[in-house]
Design a protein around this motif. Structure first.
Motif, PDB file in Angstrom:
ATOM      1  N   LYS A   1      -6.622  -4.044   8.374  1.00 28.31           N
ATOM      2  CA  LYS A   1      -5.520  -3.942   8.829  1.00 28.31           C
ATOM      3  C   LYS A   1      -4.424  -4.163   7.780  1.00 28.31           C
ATOM      4  O   LYS A   1      -3.629  -3.637   8.167  1.00 28.31           O
ATOM      5  CB  LYS A   1      -5.490  -4.233  10.915  1.00 28.31           C
ATOM      6  N   GLY A   2      -4.938  -5.248   7.240  1.00 26.03           N
ATOM      7  CA  GLY A   2      -3.730  -5.571   6.389  1.00 26.03           C
ATOM      8  C   GLY A   2      -4.245  -4.703   5.515  1.00 26.03           C
ATOM      9  O   GLY A   2      -2.991  -5.142   4.085  1.00 26.03           O
TER      10      GLY A   2
ATOM     11  N   SER B   1       0.652   9.840   9.012  1.00 24.34           N
ATOM     12  CA  SER B   1       1.751   9.822   8.934  1.00 24.34           C
ATOM     13  C   SER B   1       1.369  10.749   7.276  1.00 24.34           C
ATOM     14  O   SER B   1       2.395  11.081   6.369  1.00 24.34           O
ATOM     15  CB  SER B   1       2.033   8.304   8.069  1.00 24.34           C
TER      16      SER B   1
ATOM     17  N   THR C   1      -3.457  -3.309   2.072  1.00 28.28           N
ATOM     18  CA  THR C   1      -1.984  -2.120   1.907  1.00 28.28           C
ATOM     19  C   THR C   1      -2.144  -1.265   0.560  1.00 28.28           C
ATOM     20  O   THR C   1      -1.440  -0.199   0.632  1.00 28.28           O
ATOM     21  CB  THR C   1      -0.548  -2.224   1.615  1.00 28.28           C
ATOM     22  N   SER C   2      -3.208  -1.548  -0.043  1.00 26.42           N
ATOM     23  CA  SER C   2      -3.176  -0.638  -1.548  1.00 26.42           C
ATOM     24  C   SER C   2      -4.616  -0.801  -1.734  1.00 26.42           C
ATOM     25  O   SER C   2      -5.384  -2.294  -1.096  1.00 26.42           O
ATOM     26  CB  SER C   2      -2.717  -0.796  -2.997  1.00 26.42           C
TER      27      SER C   2
ATOM     28  N   CYS D   1      -7.430   1.146   7.767  1.00 28.67           N
ATOM     29  CA  CYS D   1      -7.399   0.901   8.062  1.00 28.67           C
ATOM     30  C   CYS D   1      -5.447   1.149   7.334  1.00 28.67           C
ATOM     31  O   CYS D   1      -5.220   2.537   7.167  1.00 28.67           O
ATOM     32  CB  CYS D   1      -7.640   0.756   6.394  1.00 28.67           C
ATOM     33  N   LYS D   2      -4.832   0.315   8.989  1.00 27.38           N
ATOM     34  CA  LYS D   2      -3.424   0.809   9.283  1.00 27.38           C
ATOM     35  C   LYS D   2      -2.631   1.335   8.692  1.00 27.38           C
ATOM     36  O   LYS D   2      -1.817   1.813   8.683  1.00 27.38           O
ATOM     37  CB  LYS D   2      -3.744   1.038  10.909  1.00 27.38           C
ATOM     38  N   SER D   3      -3.059  -0.136   7.196  1.00 27.84           N
ATOM     39  CA  SER D   3      -1.123  -0.047   6.543  1.00 27.84           C
ATOM     40  C   SER D   3      -1.947   0.541   5.450  1.00 27.84           C
ATOM     41  O   SER D   3      -0.184   0.418   4.529  1.00 27.84           O
ATOM     42  CB  SER D   3      -1.835  -1.717   6.154  1.00 27.84           C
TER      43      SER D   3
ATOM     44  N   CYS E   1      -5.807   6.345   8.901  1.00 27.72           N
ATOM     45  CA  CYS E   1      -5.300   4.940   7.348  1.00 27.72           C
ATOM     46  C   CYS E   1      -3.631   5.771   7.983  1.00 27.72           C
ATOM     47  O   CYS E   1      -3.469   6.657   7.625  1.00 27.72           O
ATOM     48  CB  CYS E   1      -5.543   5.392   6.759  1.00 27.72           C
ATOM     49  N   GLU E   2      -2.982   5.042   9.086  1.00 28.94           N
ATOM     50  CA  GLU E   2      -1.421   6.082   9.669  1.00 28.94           C
ATOM     51  C   GLU E   2      -0.543   5.796   9.038  1.00 28.94           C
ATOM     52  O   GLU E   2       0.428   6.416   9.627  1.00 28.94           O
ATOM     53  CB  GLU E   2      -1.777   4.777  10.900  1.00 28.94           C
ATOM     54  N   ARG E   3      -0.988   4.581   7.769  1.00 29.16           N
ATOM     55  CA  ARG E   3       0.907   4.966   7.240  1.00 29.16           C
ATOM     56  C   ARG E   3       0.155   6.168   5.717  1.00 29.16           C
ATOM     57  O   ARG E   3       1.003   6.287   5.316  1.00 29.16           O
ATOM     58  CB  ARG E   3       0.912   3.239   6.525  1.00 29.16           C
TER      59      ARG E   3
ATOM     60  N   ALA F   1      -1.273   2.235   2.746  1.00 30.10           N
ATOM     61  CA  ALA F   1      -0.313   3.582   3.027  1.00 30.10           C
ATOM     62  C   ALA F   1      -0.504   4.302   1.562  1.00 30.10           C
ATOM     63  O   ALA F   1       0.355   5.472   1.399  1.00 30.10           O
ATOM     64  CB  ALA F   1       1.455   2.855   2.201  1.00 30.10           C
TER      65      ALA F   1
END
Length: 159
Positions: free
Chosen positions: A20-21, A93, A23-24, A43-45, A67-69, A47
């Protein structure tokens, strides 16, 4: 994820589900020449994916569910000549798929369910000669899939 991941050139499966943390991904991900499965489900963060993802010439399955973002896929996704499965379930998103998705000549399954912000599929989807399953449920636009696409693929529509 450390940049040293690029040194694991014999790695075939990379499963980072529910990080979850995350980001890339490091650009060195493109050095994983033997990678066949990249699993980033939950991996929700996350982007964005780096353009170097297109260097994964052995990749056959890419799981990006929940992957919500994630807002889009890089155009380099079209370079994944062996990709058979692209799973985008619940990418809330995600606003667009690149036209280059039409270059995925090995793609047999595309799952774009519950991607509420995705307004349409690119017209280039018609170029996917091996695509036999298109899952598109839980999306308002899935009721407006053009008839030639609806009848060609095994589609589960939604609302």
């Amino acid at each position: 994820l450390p940049s040293a991941i690029g040194q694991l050139q014999s790695l075939t499966d990379l499963k980072l589900g529910y990080c979850k943390g995350l980001t890339s991904l490091p650009v060195e991900i493109g050095q994983l020449s033997s990678l066949q499965l990249l699993h980033l489900y939950g991996c929700k963060s996350l982007a964005a994916l780096p353009s170097e993802i297109g260097q994964l010439r052995s990749l056959t399955a890419l799981h990006l569910g929940s992957c919500e973002r994630l807002t889009s896929l890089p155009v380099e996704i079209g370079q994944l000549s062996r990709l058979q499965l692209l799973y985008l379930y619940g990418c809330k998103s995600l606003t667009r798929l690149p036209a280059e998705i039409g270059q995925l000549q090995s793609l047999t399954e595309l799952h774009v369910s519950h991607c509420q912000k995705l307004r349409r599929l690119p017209a280039e989807i018609r170029q996917l000669q091996k695509l036999d399953t298109l899952r598109a449920y839980g999306c308002a636009w899935s009721r407006n899939i053009p008839p030639d696409i609806r009848y060609k693929y095994s589609i589960v529509p939604g609302y």
